[in-house]
Design a protein around this motif. Structure first.
Motif, mmCIF file in Angstrom:
data_model
loop_
_atom_site.group_PDB
_atom_site.id
_atom_site.type_symbol
_atom_site.label_atom_id
_atom_site.label_comp_id
_atom_site.label_asym_id
_atom_site.label_seq_id
_atom_site.Cartn_x
_atom_site.Cartn_y
_atom_site.Cartn_z
ATOM 1 N N ILE A 39 0.837 -1.201 0.000
ATOM 2 C CA ILE A 39 0.000 0.000 0.000
ATOM 3 C C ILE A 39 0.870 1.248 0.000
ATOM 4 O O ILE A 39 0.601 2.209 -0.726
ATOM 5 C CB ILE A 39 -0.962 0.010 1.212
ATOM 6 C CG1 ILE A 39 -1.879 -1.192 1.183
ATOM 7 C CG2 ILE A 39 -1.754 1.304 1.273
ATOM 8 C CD1 ILE A 39 -2.828 -1.231 0.004
ATOM 9 N N GLY A 40 1.920 1.236 0.795
ATOM 10 C CA GLY A 40 2.838 2.385 0.824
ATOM 11 C C GLY A 40 3.471 2.631 -0.532
ATOM 12 O O GLY A 40 3.596 3.783 -0.976
ATOM 13 N N THR A 41 3.850 1.562 -1.200
ATOM 14 C CA THR A 41 4.429 1.682 -2.539
ATOM 15 C C THR A 41 3.398 2.220 -3.519
ATOM 16 O O THR A 41 3.696 3.127 -4.306
ATOM 17 C CB THR A 41 4.966 0.323 -3.023
ATOM 18 O OG1 THR A 41 5.961 -0.128 -2.112
ATOM 19 C CG2 THR A 41 5.570 0.432 -4.416
ATOM 20 N N ALA A 95 -8.011 13.142 -2.216
ATOM 21 C CA ALA A 95 -8.026 12.720 -3.621
ATOM 22 C C ALA A 95 -7.361 11.357 -3.797
ATOM 23 O O ALA A 95 -7.852 10.514 -4.552
ATOM 24 C CB ALA A 95 -7.342 13.766 -4.492
ATOM 25 N N VAL A 96 -6.263 11.136 -3.105
ATOM 26 C CA VAL A 96 -5.562 9.854 -3.196
ATOM 27 C C VAL A 96 -6.429 8.746 -2.600
ATOM 28 O O VAL A 96 -6.558 7.660 -3.180
ATOM 29 C CB VAL A 96 -4.187 9.920 -2.488
ATOM 30 C CG1 VAL A 96 -3.557 8.543 -2.365
ATOM 31 C CG2 VAL A 96 -3.256 10.862 -3.239
ATOM 32 N N THR A 97 -7.062 9.027 -1.472
ATOM 33 C CA THR A 97 -7.943 8.041 -0.850
ATOM 34 C C THR A 97 -9.096 7.698 -1.781
ATOM 35 O O THR A 97 -9.445 6.522 -1.949
ATOM 36 C CB THR A 97 -8.491 8.582 0.490
ATOM 37 O OG1 THR A 97 -7.382 8.881 1.336
ATOM 38 C CG2 THR A 97 -9.386 7.568 1.175
ATOM 39 N N HIS A 98 -9.684 8.712 -2.403
ATOM 40 C CA HIS A 98 -10.777 8.484 -3.347
ATOM 41 C C HIS A 98 -10.307 7.605 -4.511
ATOM 42 O O HIS A 98 -11.014 6.681 -4.931
ATOM 43 C CB HIS A 98 -11.317 9.808 -3.864
ATOM 44 C CG HIS A 98 -12.373 9.670 -4.903
ATOM 45 N ND1 HIS A 98 -13.652 9.264 -4.618
ATOM 46 C CD2 HIS A 98 -12.333 9.853 -6.253
ATOM 47 C CE1 HIS A 98 -14.356 9.218 -5.726
ATOM 48 N NE2 HIS A 98 -13.577 9.565 -6.734
ATOM 49 N N ALA A 99 -9.133 7.894 -5.032
ATOM 50 C CA ALA A 99 -8.599 7.115 -6.153
ATOM 51 C C ALA A 99 -8.373 5.663 -5.743
ATOM 52 O O ALA A 99 -8.710 4.740 -6.495
ATOM 53 C CB ALA A 99 -7.298 7.733 -6.660
ATOM 54 N N LEU A 100 -7.819 5.434 -4.566
ATOM 55 C CA LEU A 100 -7.571 4.062 -4.117
ATOM 56 C C LEU A 100 -8.870 3.318 -3.808
ATOM 57 O O LEU A 100 -8.938 2.106 -3.980
ATOM 58 C CB LEU A 100 -6.647 4.052 -2.904
ATOM 59 C CG LEU A 100 -5.187 4.371 -3.198
ATOM 60 C CD1 LEU A 100 -4.375 4.435 -1.921
ATOM 61 C CD2 LEU A 100 -4.586 3.356 -4.162
#
Length: 169
Positions: A39-41, A95-100
């Protein structure tokens, strides 16, 4: 700034190649059974790749700020029409959370699958590759649609604008 369909197609192909390489990196990190590494990667790749794609299409926040007001208007109308939270903006945690979340089931499955000996790691790598490639290719398609729409709008505006007669001296 992309001015022709050929440049637009070249940008899309260059971004797709970049995505395939980064998706392979994501898949490789999924094979290593360390909690949180995958997930970090994925997040770090996402934070680097999405702005690079935006920039390649001329859709970074800085590039949009420098546009002529009419061109900027066309861009923002097209971005709104596509509905992307990732184009023309600085990436935020939201935004990153939404994308994931868009690829959440695959990401969750790969996190669990990689702990199954042998086959699980291969499954996790495949899921990681496909999830990240799907997410990033979707972003490329959104950027492509935005720029394509802007190109068609600016071409239409250029051909329908009244011509000024030449000045006689």
């Amino acid at each position: 700034m992309i001015e022709t369909r050929q440049q637009l197609d070249e940008a899309r192909e260059a971004c797709r190649k970049m995505v395939t390489k980064r998706a392979a990196l994501s898949a490789g990190s999924s094979v290593i059974p360390l909690p949180g590494l995958d997930i970090g990667t994925d997040v770090s790749i996402l934070l680097a790749l999405l702005p690079a794609i935006n920039e390649r299409f001329g859709l970074s926040e800085q590039q949009l700020a420098q546009l002529h007001p009419n061109r900027k208007k066309y861009n923002f109308i097209a971005i709104t029409g596509v509905g992307s939270r990732l184009i023309g903006k600085t990436l935020t945690r939201e935004a990153v959370t939404h994308a994931l979340k868009r690829v959440g089931v695959r990401v969750a499955t790969k996190s669990v699958a990689r702990y199954i000996p042998f086959l699980g790691q291969a499954l996790a790598a495949g899921l990681s590759f496909s999830a990240m490639k799907m997410l990033w290719n979707s972003h490329i398609d959104n950027c492509y649609r935005v720029v394509s729409e802007v190109l068609s709008q600016t071409t239409t505006a250029d051909t329908t604008a009244p011509r000024q007669p030449p000045m006689m001296s």
